[in-house]
Enzyme design. Structure first.
Site: not given
Ligand code: GLN
Length: 583
Positions: A384, A530, A532
């Site tokens: 992410c 994600h 995970e």
């Molecule tokens: N801050 C980034 C976004 O909002 C990544 C978010 C995250 O890593 N869950 O796009």
């Protein structure tokens, strides 16, 4: 079975006894007996969900397929079972009060005085029933510790539940601590007695007491707890500290917990098939080798913030037959002038991972770590935010877009490689807010990510909530969970592509980048989702499996994989002095 049976799990004495693991283990045991189960967490706090809470305080926010931001215990529930949870499975006081107040505004209570009993408790009971509809058994964990003011409405609701549903359908399990006091050379039952007394004072009589202890409770201690707490002696279960949380289902089974439960609830169920858990437990006990992964983030002082990530790395280790040591590195360490010396922190690491996160703190340190991995051919996995920063690092240092950034950190950057474009905005109804929950992604087969899913899908698909489909042209369709606001900016696709950057996974309409990687690097992969949240010990996530495998290759390339006892000494030394740097 036509009637749902309910198991309520409360905790006493102190927090952090592992109530979530105990609940998840009970679920795993009942599922292994062929029962159709569900789980729910009741959280006494007033927040509507943990989505807005600081990870330093609350730990990880676990995301479900339907996009609910939930308590991290739901992560345990999903890792220990095959169930896929939804919004309904995490109920907070905030949600309960929110709907009761809304109902009151709509006049649904017909002018009555709206009170905790019955209105709040009725709403709680309704939500419990909605979440467990059609299931054989619902395992419901009450957050907090008995005696907390906030949990009282929940405890009152579950007390009433037994009256409503009948004793044979509702079981209370209480988890407590039995400390060993060194100076007295004795195990102490008093805290357990007190906490059960507290529970009974509000009308809940636990039938089973699970005692966290550093040793198996001897018979006389069990008898004492049984007598003082009014339970049968064999309903006093020891939950001894285990080396791995994945040993807990087997340990509780050996203590007779699941047969006691089905006995009390009068459930007919086959004897459990625990062969998969036994395999995991045996594997964990016999692992000889290990690799170390450096996790560069900003929540490194609270490991709970990266709960699912830690577990997924462990799963990736199990799939490669080795232990994964996780070395947390604070990205802010690389932000000062001495950052080059600080890179020694990577000594012993065979792979670098930058996890998800929000806000600009520590970002430049993460970018330096990513650059270090890219230039030195160290396996890198960006999740992410870690993927977004991977593209920013590449834009700045490989494409010469010196001020490239994410719109999140710099609203006037000339090169917003991470942003959110007009044509991306309506996708999945995300508007200006977060993209949450499961979204499909198409992966090209001849890529690191594609091969990862293809090679490992059999094991990954053991868990029925996971999905990998191969289309007629050989491309792979997956579904993974998201929690982010920003996206890769399509304006930059061509320039990235032309210099060897690969967009290996995209949304089905090709508007969103989901996975990217580098061609000329052993393993440099980032994903916008994600992974995970979909990994479990029985079905490790393909991307974690392959990342660990790349780390092992890196380790082997720098010296033979050594046994546990020697690993520290022989771990590959990432000596930054000998390597190149561009940042
Ligand atoms: N801050 C980034 C976004 O909002 C990544 C978010 C995250 O890593 N869950 O796009």
């Amino acid at each position: 079975m036509n009637k749902t049976k309910y198991i309520f799990i409360t905790g006493g004495v102190v927090s952090s006894l592992g109530k979530g693991i105990a609940a998840a283990s009970i679920a795993a045991l009942l599922e292994a007996r062929g029962l159709n189960i569900t789980m729910q967490k009741l959280d006494p706090y007033i927040n509507v969900d943990p989505g807005t809470m600081n990870p330093f305080q609350h730990g990880e926010v676990f995301v479900t397929d339907d996009g609910a931001e939930t308590d991290l215990d739901l992560g345990h529930y999903e890792r220990f079972t095959s169930i896929s949870l939804t919004k309904k499975n995490n109920l907070t006081s905030g949600q309960v009060y929110d709907s009761v107040i809304n109902n009151e505004r709509k006049g649904l209570y017909l002018g009555k005085t709206v009170q905790v009993i019955p209105h709040i408790t009725d709403e709680i009971k309704k939500r419990i029933m909605e979440a467990s509809d059609g299931k054989d058994v619902a395992i419901i964990e009450i957050g907090g510790t008995v005696g907390d003011i906030e949990s009282l409405p929940f405890l009152e609701a579950i007390r009433q539940f037994q009256l409503d549903k009948g004793r044979e359908n509702v079981l209370y399990v209480h988890l407590t601590l039995v400390p060993f006091i060194k100076t007295a050379d004795e195990l102490k039952t008093k805290p357990t007695q007190h906490s059960v007394k507290e529970l009974r004072a509000i009308g809940i009589e636990p039938s089973i007491i699970i005692c966290r202890a550093d040793r198996v409770l001897p018979q006389d201690i069990r008898a004492k707890i049984a007598l003082f707490c009014n339970v049968e002696a064999d309903a006093v279960i020891t939950a001894k500290d285990e080396e791995s949380i994945y040993d807990v289902p087997l340990a509780l089974h050996e203590e007779g917990l699941d047969s006691k439960i089905i006995g009390y609830l009068n459930i007919w169920a086959k004897s459990p098939d625990l062969s998969e858990w036994e395999k995991i437990s045996d594997t964990l006990k016999t692992l000889k080798n290990s690799v170390t992964i450096g996790v560069v983030g900003k929540y490194v002082y609270l490991k709970e913030s990266y709960k699912s990530l830690n577990e997924s790395l462990i799963h990736g280790g199990i799939a490669n037959n080795l232990t994964v040591n996780i070395k947390y590195i604070n990205s802010e360490d690389f932000e000062g002038d001495d950052w080059k010396e600080r890179l020694m922190e990577f000594d012993g690491c065979s792979g670098i991972l930058v996890p998800g996160g929000f806000g600009s703190r520590g970002i430049n340190g993460m970018i330096k770590a990513i650059n270090y991995a890219r230039i030195n051919n160290i396996p890198y996995f960006g999740i992410c935010l870690g993927m977004q920063l991977m593209t920013i690092e590449y834009a700045r240092n490989a494409l010469g877009l010196k001020d490239a950034n994410s719109y999140e950190f710099d609203e006037i950057t000339p090169d917003p490689v991470i942003s959110i474009m007009e044509d991306q905005k309506d996708i999945g109804n995300m508007g200006g807010t977060m993209r949450l929950g499961a979204y499909p992604c198409i992966i090209s087969k001849n890529t690191l990510a594609g091969q990862a899913y293809l090679k490992n899908s059999k094991k990954y698909l053991i868990n029925k909530k996971n999905s990998v489909k191969v289309s007629h042209d050989g491309n792979i369709m997956i579904s993974e969970r998201h929690r982010h606001r920003f996206e890769f900016n399509n304006k930059y696709r061509e320039i990235f592509k032309s210099s060897g950057f690969v967009f290996s996974g995209v949304s089905p309409d090709d508007k969103l980048i989901e996975i990217c990687e580098l061609k000329d690097h052993p393993w440099f992969v980032g994903c916008q989702f994600h992974p995970e949240f979909k990994s479990s010990p029985l079905s490790p996530h393909p991307l974690f499996k392959e990342f660990i495998s790349a780390a092992v290759k890196y380790f082997n390339g720098s010296g033979a994989l050594k046994t546990k006892s020697k690993k520290q000494k022989n771990a590959p030394h990432i000596n930054n002095k000998k390597k190149n740097f561009t940042v």
